[in-house]
Write a protein that holds these residues in place. Structure first.
Motif, PDB file in Angstrom:
ATOM      1  N   ALA A 279      -4.840 -33.773 -20.902  1.00  0.00           N
ATOM      2  CA  ALA A 279      -5.228 -32.781 -21.230  1.00  0.00           C
ATOM      3  C   ALA A 279      -6.503 -32.410 -20.896  1.00  0.00           C
ATOM      4  N   LEU A 280      -7.278 -33.738 -21.166  1.00  0.00           N
ATOM      5  CA  LEU A 280      -8.977 -33.411 -20.821  1.00  0.00           C
ATOM      6  C   LEU A 280      -9.190 -33.276 -19.598  1.00  0.00           C
ATOM      7  N   LEU A 281      -8.414 -33.728 -18.509  1.00  0.00           N
ATOM      8  CA  LEU A 281      -8.629 -33.342 -16.956  1.00  0.00           C
ATOM      9  C   LEU A 281      -8.317 -31.715 -16.803  1.00  0.00           C
ATOM     10  N   LEU A 282      -7.241 -31.505 -17.512  1.00  0.00           N
ATOM     11  CA  LEU A 282      -7.035 -29.873 -17.353  1.00  0.00           C
ATOM     12  C   LEU A 282      -8.267 -28.903 -18.095  1.00  0.00           C
ATOM     13  N   TYR A 283      -8.579 -29.511 -18.960  1.00  0.00           N
ATOM     14  CA  TYR A 283      -9.756 -28.771 -19.795  1.00  0.00           C
ATOM     15  C   TYR A 283     -11.085 -28.747 -18.994  1.00  0.00           C
ATOM     16  N   ILE A 284     -11.068 -29.906 -18.225  1.00  0.00           N
ATOM     17  CA  ILE A 284     -12.425 -29.775 -17.434  1.00  0.00           C
ATOM     18  C   ILE A 284     -12.169 -28.812 -16.222  1.00  0.00           C
ATOM     19  N   ILE A 285     -11.066 -28.734 -15.713  1.00  0.00           N
ATOM     20  CA  ILE A 285     -10.937 -27.994 -14.585  1.00  0.00           C
ATOM     21  C   ILE A 285     -10.975 -26.611 -14.961  1.00  0.00           C
ATOM     22  N   GLU A 286     -10.244 -26.172 -16.119  1.00  0.00           N
ATOM     23  CA  GLU A 286     -10.528 -24.783 -16.788  1.00  0.00           C
ATOM     24  C   GLU A 286     -12.210 -24.401 -16.936  1.00  0.00           C
ATOM     25  N   MET A 287     -12.906 -25.433 -17.643  1.00  0.00           N
ATOM     26  CA  MET A 287     -14.338 -25.106 -17.671  1.00  0.00           C
ATOM     27  C   MET A 287     -15.149 -24.969 -16.385  1.00  0.00           C
ATOM     28  N   LEU A 288     -14.452 -25.787 -15.355  1.00  0.00           N
ATOM     29  CA  LEU A 288     -15.333 -25.430 -14.109  1.00  0.00           C
ATOM     30  C   LEU A 288     -15.024 -24.201 -13.392  1.00  0.00           C
ATOM     31  N   THR A 289     -13.652 -23.665 -13.436  1.00  0.00           N
ATOM     32  CA  THR A 289     -13.275 -22.454 -13.082  1.00  0.00           C
ATOM     33  C   THR A 289     -14.002 -21.436 -13.797  1.00  0.00           C
ATOM     34  N   GLU A 290     -14.252 -21.717 -14.980  1.00  0.00           N
ATOM     35  CA  GLU A 290     -15.083 -20.461 -15.919  1.00  0.00           C
ATOM     36  C   GLU A 290     -16.567 -20.545 -15.405  1.00  0.00           C
ATOM     37  N   LYS A 291     -17.023 -21.314 -15.241  1.00  0.00           N
ATOM     38  CA  LYS A 291     -18.406 -21.564 -15.017  1.00  0.00           C
ATOM     39  C   LYS A 291     -19.127 -21.347 -13.638  1.00  0.00           C
ATOM     40  N   PHE A 292     -18.158 -21.912 -12.552  1.00  0.00           N
ATOM     41  CA  PHE A 292     -18.350 -21.990 -11.233  1.00  0.00           C
ATOM     42  C   PHE A 292     -17.313 -21.259 -10.472  1.00  0.00           C
ATOM     43  N   LYS A 293     -17.700 -19.849 -10.092  1.00  0.00           N
ATOM     44  CA  LYS A 293     -16.710 -19.026  -9.439  1.00  0.00           C
ATOM     45  C   LYS A 293     -16.451 -19.715  -8.041  1.00  0.00           C
ATOM     46  N   GLY A 294     -17.230 -20.599  -7.281  1.00  0.00           N
ATOM     47  CA  GLY A 294     -16.679 -21.177  -5.988  1.00  0.00           C
ATOM     48  C   GLY A 294     -15.639 -21.812  -6.323  1.00  0.00           C
ATOM     49  N   THR A 295     -15.153 -22.643  -7.511  1.00  0.00           N
ATOM     50  CA  THR A 295     -14.004 -23.491  -7.630  1.00  0.00           C
ATOM     51  C   THR A 295     -12.703 -22.893  -7.700  1.00  0.00           C
TER      52      THR A 295
END
Length: 228
Positions: A70-86
């Motif tokens: 869940a932590l890994l999924l949450y990190i990815i969610e945060m990355l996609t929200e803050k960094f459009k390139g991801t």
């Protein structure tokens, strides 16, 4: 009895752990999830399932596995929200399959979609003929969005107070350079008719045609193969 008790406790903990994680990560309709989210859900369920039914794994390992994933999924969610390139990497991006009424063969090849799959996707949007489409976009979740040409946009008859007209189903007669003779015969035509149509459209070989359909009220519609 001890095993039953442990199994009951682990199932309850696993159930509520998945429930909490689902709430934390946010809600997404099942028909809107991306391929990555779908795989993540399968893996998360598999982690809990294997942990629950493995006698050598206790409750701590179940919680650890679920929380880490869940932590890994949450990190990815945060990355996609803050960094459009991801976003395109983790979530994918839409692909325009039909642009200005023309099929983009390169995009079809890239998305590994053949003409039958494209037709099936269009029918899911109540579109039975490719000629009706101005734009067709394959979304990152695998669904398709369609923008019809203005003359096929509904409700045209109602807006203009026109009388109802009969509706005809388009029939595919050529797919990927191969003639569907059964369909041609069902339309009441034969090989002579087909050759005449090809000559009228200045086509010398069947192999030049990617897709062709017949519609009683509009005639033959041909899409040639890309020269690329």
């Amino acid at each position: 009895m001890s095993y039953i008790s442990n199994l009951t406790i682990e199932l309850i903990i696993g159930f509520f752990a998945l429930l909490i994680i689902t709430k934390v990560l946010g809600k997404t309709q099942i028909n809107q999830i991306t391929p990555f989210e779908f795989i993540s859900s399968l893996v998360l369920g598999e982690l809990v399932g294997n942990a629950v039914y493995d006698k050598d794994i206790n409750t701590f390992y179940i919680l650890y596995a679920v929380c880490l994933w869940a932590l890994l999924l949450y990190i990815i969610e945060m990355l996609t929200e803050k960094f459009k390139g991801t976003r395109s990497f983790f979530e994918g991006k839409p692909s325009i399959l039909i642009r200005n009424g023309q099929i983009d063969f390169n995009e079809l090849k890239k998305e590994k979609i053949d003409i039958n799959e494209l037709q099936s996707l269009l029918r899911s949007k109540d579109v039975f003929s490719i000629r009706e489409i101005q734009y067709a976009i394959l979304e990152s979740n695998g669904s398709i969005s369609v923008l019809k040409k203005s003359k096929y946009d509904n409700p045209t008859n109602e807006d203009l107070n026109l009388p109802e007209k009969p509706v005809y189903l388009p029939i595919s007669i050529i797919l990927d350079g191969e003639v569907l003779w059964d369909n041609i015969q069902a339309c009441g035509f034969d090989e002579k008719w087909l050759k005449k149509q090809l000559h009228t459209n200045k086509i010398s070989k069947i192999k030049e045609i990617f897709y062709a359909e017949w519609k009683k009220d509009e005639g033959l519609h041909i899409i040639k193969k890309s020269s690329v």
